[in-house]
Write an enzyme that holds these catalytic residues in place. Structure first.
Site, mmCIF file in Angstrom:
data_model
loop_
_atom_site.group_PDB
_atom_site.id
_atom_site.type_symbol
_atom_site.label_atom_id
_atom_site.label_comp_id
_atom_site.label_asym_id
_atom_site.label_seq_id
_atom_site.Cartn_x
_atom_site.Cartn_y
_atom_site.Cartn_z
ATOM 1 N N THR A 11 23.091 40.577 24.023
ATOM 2 C CA THR A 11 23.590 40.046 22.744
ATOM 3 C C THR A 11 24.418 38.791 23.021
ATOM 4 O OG1 THR A 11 25.522 41.478 22.899
ATOM 5 C CG2 THR A 11 23.694 42.274 21.531
ATOM 6 N N SER A 12 24.277 38.206 24.233
ATOM 7 C CA SER A 12 25.166 37.097 24.595
ATOM 8 C C SER A 12 24.486 35.734 24.410
ATOM 9 C CB SER A 12 25.678 37.283 26.013
ATOM 10 O OG SER A 12 26.786 36.455 26.205
ATOM 11 N N ARG A 13 23.667 35.327 25.386
ATOM 12 C CA ARG A 13 22.906 34.079 25.243
ATOM 13 C C ARG A 13 21.552 34.261 25.931
ATOM 14 N NH1 ARG A 13 25.665 32.951 21.663
ATOM 15 N NH2 ARG A 13 27.003 31.154 21.326
ATOM 16 N N GLU A 72 15.256 30.253 21.459
ATOM 17 C CA GLU A 72 15.456 30.708 20.076
ATOM 18 C C GLU A 72 15.653 29.580 19.073
ATOM 19 O OE1 GLU A 72 19.073 33.154 20.568
ATOM 20 O OE2 GLU A 72 20.115 31.700 19.300
ATOM 21 N N ASP A 85 19.129 40.167 21.235
ATOM 22 C CA ASP A 85 19.543 39.522 19.978
ATOM 23 C C ASP A 85 19.514 38.012 20.149
ATOM 24 O OD1 ASP A 85 20.711 39.645 17.293
ATOM 25 O OD2 ASP A 85 22.507 38.808 18.239
ATOM 26 N N HIS A 142 19.527 36.875 16.497
ATOM 27 C CA HIS A 142 20.912 36.409 16.605
ATOM 28 C C HIS A 142 21.752 36.868 15.405
ATOM 29 C CE1 HIS A 142 23.196 33.301 19.144
ATOM 30 N NE2 HIS A 142 24.083 34.043 18.516
ATOM 31 N N GLN A 143 21.713 38.177 15.168
ATOM 32 C CA GLN A 143 22.435 38.714 14.015
ATOM 33 C C GLN A 143 23.657 39.547 14.407
ATOM 34 O OE1 GLN A 143 19.173 41.579 12.530
ATOM 35 N NE2 GLN A 143 21.022 42.697 12.018
ATOM 36 N N ALA A 144 23.944 39.620 15.718
ATOM 37 C CA ALA A 144 25.029 40.509 16.150
ATOM 38 C C ALA A 144 26.365 40.151 15.493
ATOM 39 C CB ALA A 144 25.158 40.477 17.669
ATOM 40 N N PHE A 145 26.583 38.861 15.252
ATOM 41 C CA PHE A 145 27.865 38.425 14.671
ATOM 42 C C PHE A 145 27.935 38.672 13.164
ATOM 43 C CE2 PHE A 145 26.865 34.724 12.014
ATOM 44 C CZ PHE A 145 25.509 34.591 12.296
ATOM 45 N N ILE A 179 34.290 40.702 23.727
ATOM 46 C CA ILE A 179 33.168 41.555 23.296
ATOM 47 C C ILE A 179 32.906 42.663 24.312
ATOM 48 C CG2 ILE A 179 30.698 41.579 22.726
ATOM 49 C CD1 ILE A 179 31.103 38.643 21.710
HETATM 50 P P1 NAD Z 1 35.080 35.793 26.157
HETATM 51 O O1 NAD Z 1 35.351 34.395 26.554
HETATM 52 O O2 NAD Z 1 36.174 36.608 25.518
HETATM 53 O O3 NAD Z 1 34.584 36.642 27.438
HETATM 54 C C1 NAD Z 1 33.667 36.174 28.368
HETATM 55 C C2 NAD Z 1 33.918 36.928 29.669
HETATM 56 O O4 NAD Z 1 32.901 36.534 30.583
HETATM 57 C C3 NAD Z 1 35.270 36.588 30.292
HETATM 58 O O5 NAD Z 1 35.956 37.771 30.633
HETATM 59 C C4 NAD Z 1 34.897 35.776 31.541
HETATM 60 O O6 NAD Z 1 35.809 35.961 32.625
HETATM 61 C C5 NAD Z 1 33.531 36.372 31.849
HETATM 62 N N1 NAD Z 1 32.750 35.507 32.735
HETATM 63 C C6 NAD Z 1 32.749 34.165 32.837
HETATM 64 N N2 NAD Z 1 31.923 33.765 33.833
HETATM 65 C C7 NAD Z 1 31.408 34.900 34.371
HETATM 66 C C8 NAD Z 1 30.509 35.153 35.426
HETATM 67 N N3 NAD Z 1 29.994 34.155 36.162
HETATM 68 N N4 NAD Z 1 30.178 36.439 35.705
HETATM 69 C C9 NAD Z 1 30.715 37.456 34.970
HETATM 70 N N5 NAD Z 1 31.590 37.287 33.958
HETATM 71 C C10 NAD Z 1 31.928 36.016 33.661
HETATM 72 O O7 NAD Z 1 33.785 35.744 25.239
HETATM 73 P P2 NAD Z 1 33.315 36.834 24.179
HETATM 74 O O8 NAD Z 1 33.941 36.556 22.863
HETATM 75 O O9 NAD Z 1 33.449 38.187 24.770
HETATM 76 O O10 NAD Z 1 31.780 36.425 24.029
HETATM 77 C C11 NAD Z 1 30.875 36.573 25.100
HETATM 78 C C12 NAD Z 1 29.601 35.841 24.781
HETATM 79 O O11 NAD Z 1 28.948 36.486 23.672
HETATM 80 C C13 NAD Z 1 29.791 34.391 24.293
HETATM 81 O O12 NAD Z 1 29.835 33.498 25.383
HETATM 82 C C14 NAD Z 1 28.587 34.165 23.423
HETATM 83 O O13 NAD Z 1 27.599 33.550 24.223
HETATM 84 C C15 NAD Z 1 28.135 35.548 23.026
HETATM 85 N N6 NAD Z 1 28.200 35.803 21.565
HETATM 86 C C16 NAD Z 1 27.071 36.202 20.922
HETATM 87 C C17 NAD Z 1 27.116 36.471 19.556
HETATM 88 C C18 NAD Z 1 25.903 36.955 18.795
HETATM 89 O O14 NAD Z 1 25.909 36.923 17.563
HETATM 90 N N7 NAD Z 1 24.858 37.414 19.442
HETATM 91 C C19 NAD Z 1 28.316 36.312 18.859
HETATM 92 C C20 NAD Z 1 29.452 35.904 19.567
HETATM 93 C C21 NAD Z 1 29.387 35.660 20.921
#
Ligand code: NAD
Length: 337
Positions: free
Chosen positions: A237-239, A268, A263, A300-303, A160
Protein backbone atom coordinates in the site's frame (compact mmCIF):
# COMPACT_ATOMS: atom_id res chain seq x y z
CA UNK A 1 1.47 38.21 -0.64
CA UNK A 2 -1.81 38.23 1.31
CA UNK A 3 -3.04 34.66 1.91
CA UNK A 4 -6.65 35.63 1.27
CA UNK A 5 -5.84 36.89 -2.24
CA UNK A 6 -3.66 33.98 -3.21
CA UNK A 7 -4.62 31.72 -6.04
CA UNK A 8 -3.88 27.98 -5.91
CA UNK A 9 -3.79 25.83 -9.07
CA UNK A 10 -4.81 22.25 -8.24
CA UNK A 11 -3.80 19.45 -10.62
CA UNK A 12 -5.17 15.89 -10.96
CA UNK A 13 -8.36 16.90 -9.18
CA UNK A 14 -11.31 14.57 -8.72
CA UNK A 15 -14.84 15.58 -7.63
CA UNK A 16 -14.03 14.67 -4.00
CA UNK A 17 -10.97 16.97 -4.00
CA UNK A 18 -13.19 19.89 -5.00
CA UNK A 19 -15.75 18.98 -2.31
CA UNK A 20 -13.25 18.81 0.54
CA UNK A 21 -11.00 21.75 -0.50
CA UNK A 22 -13.99 24.02 -1.19
CA UNK A 23 -15.55 23.09 2.16
CA UNK A 24 -12.44 23.81 4.24
CA UNK A 25 -11.42 26.91 2.26
CA UNK A 26 -14.15 28.84 4.09
CA UNK A 27 -11.74 29.55 6.92
CA UNK A 28 -8.87 30.55 4.58
CA UNK A 29 -10.35 32.39 1.58
CA UNK A 30 -7.88 31.28 -1.11
CA UNK A 31 -8.87 31.44 -4.78
CA UNK A 32 -9.06 27.82 -5.93
CA UNK A 33 -8.46 26.84 -9.54
CA UNK A 34 -9.12 23.14 -10.19
CA UNK A 35 -7.67 21.27 -13.19
CA UNK A 36 -8.59 17.64 -13.79
CA UNK A 37 -5.46 17.06 -15.83
CA UNK A 38 -2.16 15.82 -14.42
CA UNK A 39 0.68 18.33 -14.05
CA UNK A 40 3.33 17.57 -16.68
CA UNK A 41 5.48 19.55 -19.17
CA UNK A 42 2.46 19.99 -21.48
CA UNK A 43 0.00 21.21 -18.84
CA UNK A 44 2.19 23.75 -17.00
CA UNK A 45 0.85 26.27 -19.55
CA UNK A 46 -2.51 26.17 -17.74
CA UNK A 47 -0.99 28.09 -14.83
CA UNK A 48 -1.71 31.81 -15.11
CA UNK A 49 -0.61 34.43 -12.59
CA UNK A 50 -0.50 31.88 -9.82
CA UNK A 51 2.30 31.43 -7.28
CA UNK A 52 1.03 28.19 -5.72
CA UNK A 53 0.43 24.78 -7.27
CA UNK A 54 -1.11 21.86 -5.44
CA UNK A 55 -0.24 18.37 -6.72
CA UNK A 56 -0.94 14.71 -5.93
CA UNK A 57 0.90 11.37 -6.17
CA UNK A 58 1.06 10.94 -9.95
CA UNK A 59 1.70 14.52 -11.05
CA UNK A 60 5.06 14.89 -12.77
CA UNK A 61 7.18 17.39 -10.89
CA UNK A 62 10.59 16.67 -12.40
CA UNK A 63 13.37 19.12 -13.27
CA UNK A 64 11.77 20.09 -16.61
CA UNK A 65 8.45 20.92 -14.96
CA UNK A 66 10.13 22.77 -12.08
CA UNK A 67 12.14 24.91 -14.54
CA UNK A 68 8.85 25.79 -16.24
CA UNK A 69 7.18 26.53 -12.89
CA UNK A 70 10.08 28.85 -12.00
CA UNK A 71 9.59 30.73 -15.29
CA UNK A 72 5.92 31.12 -14.33
CA UNK A 73 7.10 32.57 -10.99
CA UNK A 74 5.57 29.76 -8.93
CA UNK A 75 6.80 30.03 -5.33
CA UNK A 76 5.16 27.06 -3.59
CA UNK A 77 4.54 23.44 -4.56
CA UNK A 78 2.07 21.98 -2.06
CA UNK A 79 1.79 18.19 -2.16
CA UNK A 80 -1.58 16.98 -0.89
CA UNK A 81 -0.05 13.60 0.00
CA UNK A 82 2.73 12.16 2.17
CA UNK A 83 5.04 10.54 -0.42
CA UNK A 84 7.19 12.90 -2.50
CA UNK A 85 9.12 10.55 -4.81
CA UNK A 86 7.59 12.34 -7.84
CA UNK A 87 9.19 15.72 -6.99
CA UNK A 88 12.76 16.76 -7.86
CA UNK A 89 13.58 18.50 -4.58
CA UNK A 90 17.06 19.59 -5.74
CA UNK A 91 15.57 21.41 -8.74
CA UNK A 92 13.04 23.13 -6.46
CA UNK A 93 15.82 24.20 -4.09
CA UNK A 94 17.81 25.64 -7.02
CA UNK A 95 14.87 27.86 -7.96
CA UNK A 96 14.03 28.69 -4.30
CA UNK A 97 10.60 27.13 -4.68
CA UNK A 98 9.19 25.90 -1.35
CA UNK A 99 7.86 22.33 -1.32
CA UNK A 100 5.51 21.11 1.40
CA UNK A 101 3.49 17.95 2.01
CA UNK A 102 0.95 16.39 4.37
CA UNK A 103 3.17 14.08 6.42
CA UNK A 104 0.53 12.11 8.34
CA UNK A 105 -3.10 12.72 7.44
CA UNK A 106 -4.51 9.41 8.56
CA UNK A 107 -2.02 6.60 9.01
CA UNK A 108 -4.97 4.48 10.18
CA UNK A 109 -6.71 4.84 6.81
CA UNK A 110 -3.79 3.19 4.98
CA UNK A 111 -3.04 0.65 7.72
CA UNK A 112 -6.70 -0.43 7.86
CA UNK A 113 -6.78 -0.81 4.06
CA UNK A 114 -3.66 -3.01 4.21
CA UNK A 115 -5.47 -5.25 6.72
CA UNK A 116 -8.62 -5.20 4.57
CA UNK A 117 -6.52 -6.51 1.66
CA UNK A 118 -5.08 -9.30 3.83
CA UNK A 119 -8.52 -10.36 5.05
CA UNK A 120 -10.01 -10.21 1.55
CA UNK A 121 -7.21 -12.27 -0.02
CA UNK A 122 -7.31 -14.77 2.82
CA UNK A 123 -11.08 -15.24 3.36
CA UNK A 124 -12.09 -14.37 -0.24
CA UNK A 125 -15.06 -12.24 0.78
CA UNK A 126 -15.02 -10.55 -2.66
CA UNK A 127 -15.63 -13.95 -4.27
CA UNK A 128 -18.21 -15.03 -1.68
CA UNK A 129 -20.15 -11.78 -2.26
CA UNK A 130 -20.52 -12.51 -5.98
CA UNK A 131 -21.08 -16.21 -5.47
CA UNK A 132 -24.10 -15.98 -3.15
CA UNK A 133 -25.72 -13.35 -5.41
CA UNK A 134 -25.83 -16.09 -8.04
CA UNK A 135 -27.36 -18.47 -5.47
CA UNK A 136 -24.16 -20.48 -5.31
CA UNK A 137 -23.84 -21.34 -1.63
CA UNK A 138 -20.94 -23.78 -2.02
CA UNK A 139 -17.75 -23.20 0.01
CA UNK A 140 -15.41 -24.95 -2.41
CA UNK A 141 -12.44 -22.72 -3.25
CA UNK A 142 -13.03 -20.30 -0.34
CA UNK A 143 -10.73 -22.00 2.19
CA UNK A 144 -8.70 -19.51 4.23
CA UNK A 145 -6.28 -19.65 7.17
CA UNK A 146 -6.30 -18.32 10.73
CA UNK A 147 -4.44 -15.05 10.95
CA UNK A 148 -3.92 -15.66 14.68
CA UNK A 149 -0.37 -16.88 15.32
CA UNK A 150 0.94 -16.07 11.82
CA UNK A 151 4.09 -13.98 11.32
CA UNK A 152 3.69 -10.60 9.67
CA UNK A 153 6.82 -8.77 8.47
CA UNK A 154 6.59 -4.98 8.18
CA UNK A 155 9.10 -3.04 6.08
CA UNK A 156 9.03 0.63 7.13
CA UNK A 157 7.76 1.47 10.60
CA UNK A 158 6.83 5.13 10.31
CA UNK A 159 3.34 6.45 10.95
CA UNK A 160 1.57 3.86 8.77
CA UNK A 161 3.83 0.91 9.65
CA UNK A 162 3.27 1.63 13.39
CA UNK A 163 -0.52 1.83 12.97
CA UNK A 164 -0.46 -1.40 10.94
CA UNK A 165 1.66 -3.18 13.54
CA UNK A 166 -0.93 -2.38 16.27
CA UNK A 167 -3.68 -3.89 14.09
CA UNK A 168 -1.59 -7.00 13.37
CA UNK A 169 -0.81 -7.44 17.08
CA UNK A 170 -4.54 -7.08 17.79
CA UNK A 171 -5.16 -10.07 15.53
CA UNK A 172 -2.69 -12.13 17.60
CA UNK A 173 0.03 -12.15 14.95
CA UNK A 174 3.76 -12.28 15.63
CA UNK A 175 5.17 -9.04 14.20
CA UNK A 176 8.67 -8.68 12.73
CA UNK A 177 9.84 -5.28 11.49
CA UNK A 178 12.63 -3.73 9.49
CA UNK A 179 13.41 -0.01 9.34
CA UNK A 180 16.60 2.07 9.18
CA UNK A 181 15.46 3.55 12.52
CA UNK A 182 14.13 1.07 15.10
CA UNK A 183 11.09 2.05 17.18
CA UNK A 184 11.43 1.57 20.97
CA UNK A 185 7.67 2.04 21.31
CA UNK A 186 7.01 -0.88 18.95
CA UNK A 187 9.56 -3.05 20.74
CA UNK A 188 7.66 -2.44 24.01
CA UNK A 189 4.49 -3.60 22.22
CA UNK A 190 6.23 -6.91 21.42
CA UNK A 191 7.50 -6.25 17.88
CA UNK A 192 10.92 -7.76 17.00
CA UNK A 193 13.21 -5.68 14.77
CA UNK A 194 15.23 -7.93 12.47
CA UNK A 195 17.26 -7.65 9.26
CA UNK A 196 15.57 -7.44 5.87
CA UNK A 197 16.61 -10.98 4.95
CA UNK A 198 15.01 -12.33 8.13
CA UNK A 199 11.75 -10.54 7.23
CA UNK A 200 11.79 -12.30 3.85
CA UNK A 201 12.65 -15.72 5.32
CA UNK A 202 10.32 -15.81 8.33
CA UNK A 203 7.15 -13.95 7.35
CA UNK A 204 3.88 -15.51 6.26
CA UNK A 205 2.73 -12.03 5.21
CA UNK A 206 4.96 -9.10 4.19
CA UNK A 207 3.50 -5.59 4.22
CA UNK A 208 5.41 -2.66 2.69
CA UNK A 209 5.25 0.72 4.43
CA UNK A 210 8.57 2.41 3.55
CA UNK A 211 8.90 5.32 1.10
CA UNK A 212 10.12 4.77 -2.45
CA UNK A 213 13.74 5.91 -2.78
CA UNK A 214 17.04 4.67 -4.23
CA UNK A 215 17.51 2.17 -1.37
CA UNK A 216 13.98 0.76 -1.44
CA UNK A 217 13.30 0.63 -5.20
CA UNK A 218 12.44 -2.97 -6.19
CA UNK A 219 12.99 -4.24 -2.64
CA UNK A 220 10.68 -7.06 -3.75
CA UNK A 221 12.65 -8.68 -6.59
CA UNK A 222 13.63 -12.14 -7.80
CA UNK A 223 16.32 -12.55 -5.11
CA UNK A 224 14.16 -11.38 -2.18
CA UNK A 225 11.26 -13.56 -3.40
CA UNK A 226 13.59 -16.59 -3.50
CA UNK A 227 14.22 -16.17 0.28
CA UNK A 228 10.50 -16.11 1.08
CA UNK A 229 8.30 -18.87 2.48
CA UNK A 230 6.28 -20.81 -0.06
CA UNK A 231 2.81 -19.31 -0.51
CA UNK A 232 3.85 -15.98 1.08
CA UNK A 233 1.38 -13.08 0.98
CA UNK A 234 2.78 -9.71 -0.16
CA UNK A 235 0.87 -6.47 0.47
CA UNK A 236 1.92 -3.12 -1.02
CA UNK A 237 0.00 0.00 0.00
CA UNK A 238 3.11 2.21 -0.20
CA UNK A 239 4.49 2.91 -3.70
CA UNK A 240 4.44 0.76 -6.83
CA UNK A 241 8.19 1.03 -7.44
CA UNK A 242 8.93 -1.02 -4.31
CA UNK A 243 7.95 -4.10 -6.29
CA UNK A 244 9.65 -5.32 -9.48
CA UNK A 245 6.47 -6.29 -11.34
CA UNK A 246 8.05 -8.90 -13.65
CA UNK A 247 9.51 -10.73 -10.60
CA UNK A 248 6.18 -10.99 -8.77
CA UNK A 249 4.47 -12.20 -11.95
CA UNK A 250 7.08 -14.99 -12.14
CA UNK A 251 6.66 -15.70 -8.40
CA UNK A 252 2.88 -15.96 -8.85
CA UNK A 253 3.18 -18.22 -11.90
CA UNK A 254 5.52 -20.56 -10.00
CA UNK A 255 3.17 -20.59 -7.00
CA UNK A 256 5.94 -19.22 -4.74
CA UNK A 257 3.83 -16.14 -4.02
CA UNK A 258 0.47 -17.35 -2.70
CA UNK A 259 -1.28 -13.98 -2.54
CA UNK A 260 -0.56 -10.46 -3.72
CA UNK A 261 -2.44 -7.33 -2.67
CA UNK A 262 -1.45 -4.07 -4.32
CA UNK A 263 -2.99 -0.64 -3.86
CA UNK A 264 -0.15 0.91 -5.85
CA UNK A 265 1.50 -0.06 -9.11
CA UNK A 266 4.74 0.99 -10.80
CA UNK A 267 2.99 2.29 -13.97
CA UNK A 268 -0.14 3.51 -12.17
CA UNK A 269 0.01 7.08 -13.46
CA UNK A 270 -1.34 5.92 -16.81
CA UNK A 271 -4.24 4.03 -15.20
CA UNK A 272 -5.33 4.97 -11.71
CA UNK A 273 -7.91 7.60 -10.71
CA UNK A 274 -9.86 7.34 -13.99
CA UNK A 275 -12.56 5.21 -15.58
CA UNK A 276 -10.99 3.23 -18.43
CA UNK A 277 -13.77 0.65 -18.62
CA UNK A 278 -14.34 1.29 -22.35
CA UNK A 279 -10.64 1.46 -23.27
CA UNK A 280 -8.13 -1.12 -24.49
CA UNK A 281 -5.50 -1.26 -21.75
CA UNK A 282 -2.02 -1.22 -23.29
CA UNK A 283 -0.24 -2.21 -20.07
CA UNK A 284 0.19 -6.00 -20.34
CA UNK A 285 1.74 -6.38 -16.88
CA UNK A 286 -1.29 -5.02 -14.99
CA UNK A 287 -3.59 -7.15 -17.15
CA UNK A 288 -1.49 -10.23 -16.30
CA UNK A 289 -1.57 -9.35 -12.60
CA UNK A 290 -5.35 -8.89 -12.63
CA UNK A 291 -5.81 -12.27 -14.31
CA UNK A 292 -4.48 -14.19 -11.27
CA UNK A 293 -7.24 -15.39 -8.93
CA UNK A 294 -4.99 -14.73 -5.91
CA UNK A 295 -4.17 -11.10 -6.74
CA UNK A 296 -6.19 -8.17 -5.44
CA UNK A 297 -5.65 -4.75 -7.02
CA UNK A 298 -7.16 -1.55 -5.65
CA UNK A 299 -6.48 1.75 -7.39
CA UNK A 300 -4.57 3.79 -4.78
CA UNK A 301 -7.55 4.03 -2.46
CA UNK A 302 -5.88 3.23 0.87
CA UNK A 303 -5.90 6.91 1.90
CA UNK A 304 -9.50 7.39 0.84
CA UNK A 305 -11.48 8.05 4.02
CA UNK A 306 -13.52 11.01 5.18
CA UNK A 307 -11.07 11.68 8.01
CA UNK A 308 -8.04 11.57 5.70
CA UNK A 309 -9.54 13.93 3.09
CA UNK A 310 -10.48 16.39 5.85
CA UNK A 311 -6.93 16.35 7.23
CA UNK A 312 -5.40 16.63 3.74
CA UNK A 313 -7.42 19.79 3.00
CA UNK A 314 -6.78 21.42 6.39
CA UNK A 315 -3.05 20.62 6.55
CA UNK A 316 -2.46 21.68 2.91
CA UNK A 317 -4.17 25.05 3.49
CA UNK A 318 -2.33 25.57 6.80
CA UNK A 319 1.01 24.71 5.14
CA UNK A 320 0.39 27.26 2.38
CA UNK A 321 -0.82 29.94 4.79
CA UNK A 322 2.20 29.39 7.00
CA UNK A 323 4.62 29.64 4.05
CA UNK A 324 2.92 32.81 2.80
CA UNK A 325 2.92 34.56 6.17
CA UNK A 326 6.26 33.48 7.66
CA UNK A 327 8.06 31.47 4.97
CA UNK A 328 8.21 28.46 7.28
CA UNK A 329 6.08 25.61 8.68
CA UNK A 330 6.01 24.66 12.35
CA UNK A 331 5.83 20.92 11.63
CA UNK A 332 9.30 20.43 10.16
CA UNK A 333 8.40 17.12 8.49
CA UNK A 334 5.82 18.98 6.35
CA UNK A 335 8.47 21.22 4.77
CA UNK A 336 10.64 19.41 2.20
CA UNK A 337 12.45 22.43 0.75
P1 NAD B 1 6.76 7.87 7.35
O1 NAD B 1 7.72 8.87 6.83
O2 NAD B 1 6.06 8.14 8.66
O3 NAD B 1 7.50 6.44 7.54
C1 NAD B 1 8.36 5.89 6.60
C2 NAD B 1 9.28 4.93 7.34
O4 NAD B 1 10.08 4.28 6.36
C3 NAD B 1 10.21 5.65 8.32
O5 NAD B 1 10.17 5.02 9.58
C4 NAD B 1 11.59 5.51 7.66
O6 NAD B 1 12.66 5.41 8.61
C5 NAD B 1 11.40 4.20 6.90
N1 NAD B 1 12.40 4.04 5.85
C6 NAD B 1 13.02 4.97 5.10
N2 NAD B 1 13.94 4.39 4.29
C7 NAD B 1 13.88 3.06 4.55
C8 NAD B 1 14.58 1.94 4.04
N3 NAD B 1 15.55 2.08 3.12
N4 NAD B 1 14.26 0.71 4.52
C9 NAD B 1 13.29 0.57 5.47
N5 NAD B 1 12.60 1.60 6.00
C10 NAD B 1 12.89 2.83 5.54
O7 NAD B 1 5.73 7.59 6.18
P2 NAD B 1 4.26 7.00 6.32
O8 NAD B 1 3.29 8.09 6.56
O9 NAD B 1 4.28 5.83 7.24
O10 NAD B 1 4.02 6.52 4.81
C11 NAD B 1 4.77 5.47 4.24
C12 NAD B 1 4.55 5.45 2.76
O11 NAD B 1 3.18 5.10 2.49
C13 NAD B 1 4.71 6.81 2.05
O12 NAD B 1 6.06 7.02 1.68
C14 NAD B 1 3.81 6.69 0.86
O13 NAD B 1 4.60 6.27 -0.23
C15 NAD B 1 2.82 5.61 1.23
N6 NAD B 1 1.42 6.08 1.30
C16 NAD B 1 0.48 5.45 0.54
C17 NAD B 1 -0.85 5.85 0.61
C18 NAD B 1 -1.94 5.17 -0.18
O14 NAD B 1 -3.04 5.72 -0.30
N7 NAD B 1 -1.72 4.00 -0.72
C19 NAD B 1 -1.21 6.92 1.45
C20 NAD B 1 -0.21 7.53 2.21
C21 NAD B 1 1.10 7.10 2.14
Amino acid sequence: MEPSNSKIAFFSTQPYDKTFFNKYNEGFGFQLNFFETQLNPQTVALIEECEIVCVFVNDIVNETVINQLAEKKVKIIALRCAGFNNVDLEAAKKHEIKVCRVPAYSPQAVAEHAMAMILTLNRKTHKAYNRVREQNFSLNGLLGFDLFGKTIGIIGTGNIGKAFSKIALGFGCKVLAYDIVESEEMKKDGVSFVGLEEIFKSSDIISLHCPLNEQTKHVINTTSISFMKDSVMIINTSRGGLIETSSVIEGLKEGKIGYLGIDVYEQEEKLFFRDLSADIIQDDAIQRLMSFPNVLVTAHQAFFTNEALTQIALVTFNNIKSLLTRNDIENKSALLV
